[in-house]
Design a protein around this motif. Sequence first.
Motif, PDB file in Angstrom:
ATOM      1  N   HIS A  54       0.834  -1.204   0.000  1.00 23.77           N
ATOM      2  CA  HIS A  54       0.000   0.000   0.000  1.00 23.77           C
ATOM      3  C   HIS A  54       0.868   1.252   0.000  1.00 23.77           C
ATOM      4  O   HIS A  54       1.971   1.259   0.547  1.00 23.77           O
ATOM      5  CB  HIS A  54      -0.887   0.046   1.243  1.00 23.77           C
ATOM      6  N   GLY A  66       0.232   5.627   0.700  1.00 18.25           N
ATOM      7  CA  GLY A  66      -0.788   6.572   1.122  1.00 18.25           C
ATOM      8  C   GLY A  66      -0.240   7.945   1.411  1.00 18.25           C
ATOM      9  O   GLY A  66       0.982   8.143   1.495  1.00 18.25           O
ATOM     10  N   TRP A  67      -1.150   8.884   1.525  1.00 19.97           N
ATOM     11  CA  TRP A  67      -0.831  10.246   1.916  1.00 19.97           C
ATOM     12  C   TRP A  67      -1.477  10.530   3.270  1.00 19.97           C
ATOM     13  O   TRP A  67      -2.657  10.209   3.479  1.00 19.97           O
ATOM     14  CB  TRP A  67      -1.342  11.247   0.889  1.00 19.97           C
ATOM     15  N   TYR A  68      -0.700  11.118   4.150  1.00 24.47           N
ATOM     16  CA  TYR A  68      -1.163  11.526   5.460  1.00 24.47           C
ATOM     17  C   TYR A  68      -0.875  13.014   5.609  1.00 24.47           C
ATOM     18  O   TYR A  68      -0.064  13.576   4.877  1.00 24.47           O
ATOM     19  CB  TYR A  68      -0.434  10.743   6.558  1.00 24.47           C
ATOM     20  N   LEU A  88      -4.842  10.047   8.131  1.00 27.13           N
ATOM     21  CA  LEU A  88      -4.851   9.507   6.780  1.00 27.13           C
ATOM     22  C   LEU A  88      -5.680  10.403   5.865  1.00 27.13           C
ATOM     23  O   LEU A  88      -6.787  10.802   6.205  1.00 27.13           O
ATOM     24  CB  LEU A  88      -5.436   8.102   6.775  1.00 27.13           C
ATOM     25  N   ALA A 129      -5.477   9.738   2.041  1.00 31.83           N
ATOM     26  CA  ALA A 129      -5.861   8.845   0.946  1.00 31.83           C
ATOM     27  C   ALA A 129      -4.908   7.669   0.898  1.00 31.83           C
ATOM     28  O   ALA A 129      -3.724   7.803   1.246  1.00 31.83           O
ATOM     29  CB  ALA A 129      -5.847   9.592  -0.388  1.00 31.83           C
ATOM     30  N   LEU A 130      -5.432   6.534   0.447  1.00 31.22           N
ATOM     31  CA  LEU A 130      -4.651   5.303   0.403  1.00 31.22           C
ATOM     32  C   LEU A 130      -4.904   4.627  -0.933  1.00 31.22           C
ATOM     33  O   LEU A 130      -6.035   4.666  -1.451  1.00 31.22           O
ATOM     34  CB  LEU A 130      -5.085   4.384   1.544  1.00 31.22           C
ATOM     35  N   THR A 177      -3.980   0.815  -2.855  1.00 36.37           N
ATOM     36  CA  THR A 177      -3.382  -0.498  -2.692  1.00 36.37           C
ATOM     37  C   THR A 177      -2.581  -0.882  -3.941  1.00 36.37           C
ATOM     38  O   THR A 177      -2.658  -0.212  -4.973  1.00 36.37           O
ATOM     39  CB  THR A 177      -4.446  -1.555  -2.438  1.00 36.37           C
ATOM     40  N   THR A 227      -8.730   2.393  -3.851  1.00 36.49           N
ATOM     41  CA  THR A 227      -8.454   3.638  -3.141  1.00 36.49           C
ATOM     42  C   THR A 227      -9.410   3.831  -1.968  1.00 36.49           C
ATOM     43  O   THR A 227     -10.518   3.288  -1.936  1.00 36.49           O
ATOM     44  CB  THR A 227      -8.570   4.850  -4.081  1.00 36.49           C
ATOM     45  N   TYR A 284     -10.435   7.177   0.917  1.00 35.22           N
ATOM     46  CA  TYR A 284     -10.233   8.588   1.238  1.00 35.22           C
ATOM     47  C   TYR A 284     -10.851   8.946   2.579  1.00 35.22           C
ATOM     48  O   TYR A 284     -11.866   8.384   2.990  1.00 35.22           O
ATOM     49  CB  TYR A 284     -10.876   9.473   0.165  1.00 35.22           C
ATOM     50  N   ILE A 286      -6.094  10.151  -5.449  1.00 31.96           N
ATOM     51  CA  ILE A 286      -4.791   9.499  -5.354  1.00 31.96           C
ATOM     52  C   ILE A 286      -4.620   8.576  -6.549  1.00 31.96           C
ATOM     53  O   ILE A 286      -5.575   7.914  -6.979  1.00 31.96           O
ATOM     54  CB  ILE A 286      -4.641   8.733  -4.022  1.00 31.96           C
ATOM     55  N   CYS A 312       4.051  11.196   2.660  1.00 36.74           N
ATOM     56  CA  CYS A 312       3.815   9.977   1.902  1.00 36.74           C
ATOM     57  C   CYS A 312       4.280   8.787   2.733  1.00 36.74           C
ATOM     58  O   CYS A 312       5.301   8.880   3.435  1.00 36.74           O
ATOM     59  CB  CYS A 312       4.603  10.055   0.592  1.00 36.74           C
TER      60      CYS A 312
END
Length: 119
Positions: A33, A35-37, A47, A49-50, A52, A57, A59, A69, A95
């Motif tokens: 995975h 993601g953006w935090y 969190l 957005a993620l 895989t 995705t 959000y 994302i 990230c």
Amino acid sequence: QVQLVESGGGLVQPGGSLRLSCAASGSIFSINHMGWYRQAPGKQRELVALITSGGSTNYADSVKGRFSISRDNAKNTVYLQMNSLKPEDTAVYYCKAQYFWGLESRDSWGQGTQVSVSS
């Protein structure tokens, strides 16, 4: 090991757009995975957005319909397109990559990029 470098932050007016990029290097074949935090002053990291390895995705409710994302596996890069930005989106954006080191699951974080939304 996996190393991440973010770019694309900056100052933007409310309603504007920014695109963040996160380039991965190292043992990229082991990444699962990504993601953006984000972390605003005085608040916990959350969190945003993620995505895989299969492209699914997820959000945060606060950004649904505004942020998107995506992942370019050929460039080993994940993007966060942010539209209709609001002052409350102001934060340091990080990230994160979840990857496997043998059988061990590990997380790698980028250094963060500042996003400021203000008129």
